[in-house]
Design a protein around this motif. Structure first.
Motif, short mmCIF file in Angstrom:
data_model
loop_
_atom_site.label_atom_id
_atom_site.label_comp_id
_atom_site.label_asym_id
_atom_site.label_seq_id
_atom_site.Cartn_x
_atom_site.Cartn_y
_atom_site.Cartn_z
N THR A 128 39.32 124.75 33.81
CA THR A 128 39.09 124.74 35.16
C THR A 128 40.28 123.95 35.91
N GLN B 9 37.71 116.85 40.39
CA GLN B 9 36.33 117.23 40.75
C GLN B 9 35.31 116.46 40.20
N VAL C 247 32.62 114.44 42.55
CA VAL C 247 31.33 114.26 42.46
C VAL C 247 30.75 113.25 42.12
N TYR D 28 29.60 114.37 33.05
CA TYR D 28 29.40 113.92 34.38
C TYR D 28 28.62 112.80 34.41
N ALA E 256 27.32 120.79 37.06
CA ALA E 256 28.69 120.84 37.08
C ALA E 256 28.93 122.26 35.82
N TRP F 26 24.79 117.32 43.78
CA TRP F 26 26.12 117.62 43.83
C TRP F 26 26.61 118.72 42.78
N PHE G 14 29.83 120.77 40.98
CA PHE G 14 31.03 121.62 40.79
C PHE G 14 30.97 122.95 39.99
N ASP G 15 31.58 123.75 40.50
CA ASP G 15 31.33 125.11 39.89
C ASP G 15 32.73 126.13 40.46
N HIS H 24 35.85 119.16 47.85
CA HIS H 24 37.04 119.97 47.32
C HIS H 24 36.99 121.31 46.98
N LYS H 25 38.03 121.91 47.15
CA LYS H 25 38.22 123.41 46.88
C LYS H 25 39.60 123.76 46.45
N SER I 73 33.77 121.78 44.70
CA SER I 73 32.97 120.90 44.61
C SER I 73 32.20 120.47 45.97
#
Ligand SMILES: C[S@@+](CC[C@H](N)C(=O)[O-])C[C@H]1O[C@@H](n2cnc3c(N)ncnc32)[C@H](O)[C@@H]1O
Length: 235
Positions: free
Chosen positions: A30, A36, A40, A64, A125, A155, A157-158, A223-224, A230
């Motif tokens: 990732t 990220q 998160v 995480y 996540a 939250w 992330f992905d 974030h992106k 995220s």
């Protein structure tokens, strides 16, 4: 193409525990993995500094939750995953770090009852992109909302998609270049093949709207970059 079933996804992750056990790198396939993870877990901490209970959906090897425990070391942790080898590794790592209770649940988030108003923080996540139909996304987001106490936060992330096909193509091209620079063309092809077989990501905008729809009070983007983002929501 027919997408992987939950059993096929579980079997793949059963064999992949080590790749998800490194806190220094996070998931190497990732983009901005460690950033990220930091954003998160820091957001969860800043919003719920007095948190007592966390649910980590698709915890994998626990990265995480481990990262969050570096900020709050007293959390009761509920770790949920399809894969038993992942859960065992997560349980071992998390038990070493928290003074709270650790509970593991093996199963599919679509099917497991995670209770009502139990958690201060829910994290998921690199998991939700396995959800398929919009109805599944909705029922999982409702379930997460219900499981949080008022003021609790969720939250994510992905891997995410874009609303527009051309922007999607641009970001996949950028991600392809990133993977090629990390591991060559065969690595890029390998990652793109399993995304094609296994994943059905949705856009950040789709997910933020859904968060609002199911009742979350505030939504926010952390974030992106390219096809990874995220973001989260507060109940
Ligand atoms: C890409 S790994 C991410 C692990 C961890 N969250 C991390 O970021 O290091 C995805 C994990 O989600 C689990 N998973 C996938 N679909 C799931 C589902 N429907 N319910 C529960 N767990 C799921 C997989 O078994 C796998 O361990």
């Amino acid at each position: 193409m027919k997408k992987s079933t939950p059993d096929e996804i579980r079997e793949r992750f059963d064999k992949d525990v080590d790749r998800f056990s490194n806190l220094e790198t996070g998931q190497k396939a990732t983009i901005d993995a460690t950033l990220q993870m930091d954003l998160v877990t820091s957001s969860a901490y800043y919003v719920n500094k007095n948190a007592k209970k966390i649910l980590d959906i698709g915890c994998g090897a626990g990265n995480y939750t481990v990262k969050l425990l570096q900020k709050i070391s007293t959390l009761d942790c509920t770790l949920l995953d399809l894969s038993l080898p992942m859960l065992k590794q997560a349980e071992k790592r998390v038990k070493e770090l928290t003074s709270g209770q650790v509970r593991t649940i093996q199963g599919d988030i679509r099917e497991i009852d995670v209770g009502q108003e139990k958690y201060d923080i829910v994290i998921s996540a690199a998991v939700l992109h396995h959800l398929r139909e919009p109805t599944e996304w909705k029922s999982v987001f409702e379930k997460i909302y219900d499981s949080l106490v008022p003021g609790g936060s969720f939250w994510v992330f992905d891997l995410v998609s874009q609303e527009d096909d051309q922007i999607q193509k641009m970001n996949m091209d950028r991600y392809g270049n990133y993977l090629t620079s990390e591991g060559g063309k065969s690595y890029k092809d390998h990652v793109f093949d399993y995304i094609e077989k296994e994943d059905t990501p949705r856009s950040i905008t789709f997910q933020l709207e859904l968060m609002k729809d199911v009742g979350f009070r505030k939504i926010d983007i952390l974030h992106k970059n390219s096809v990874f983002g995220s973001f989260g929501a507060i109940k």
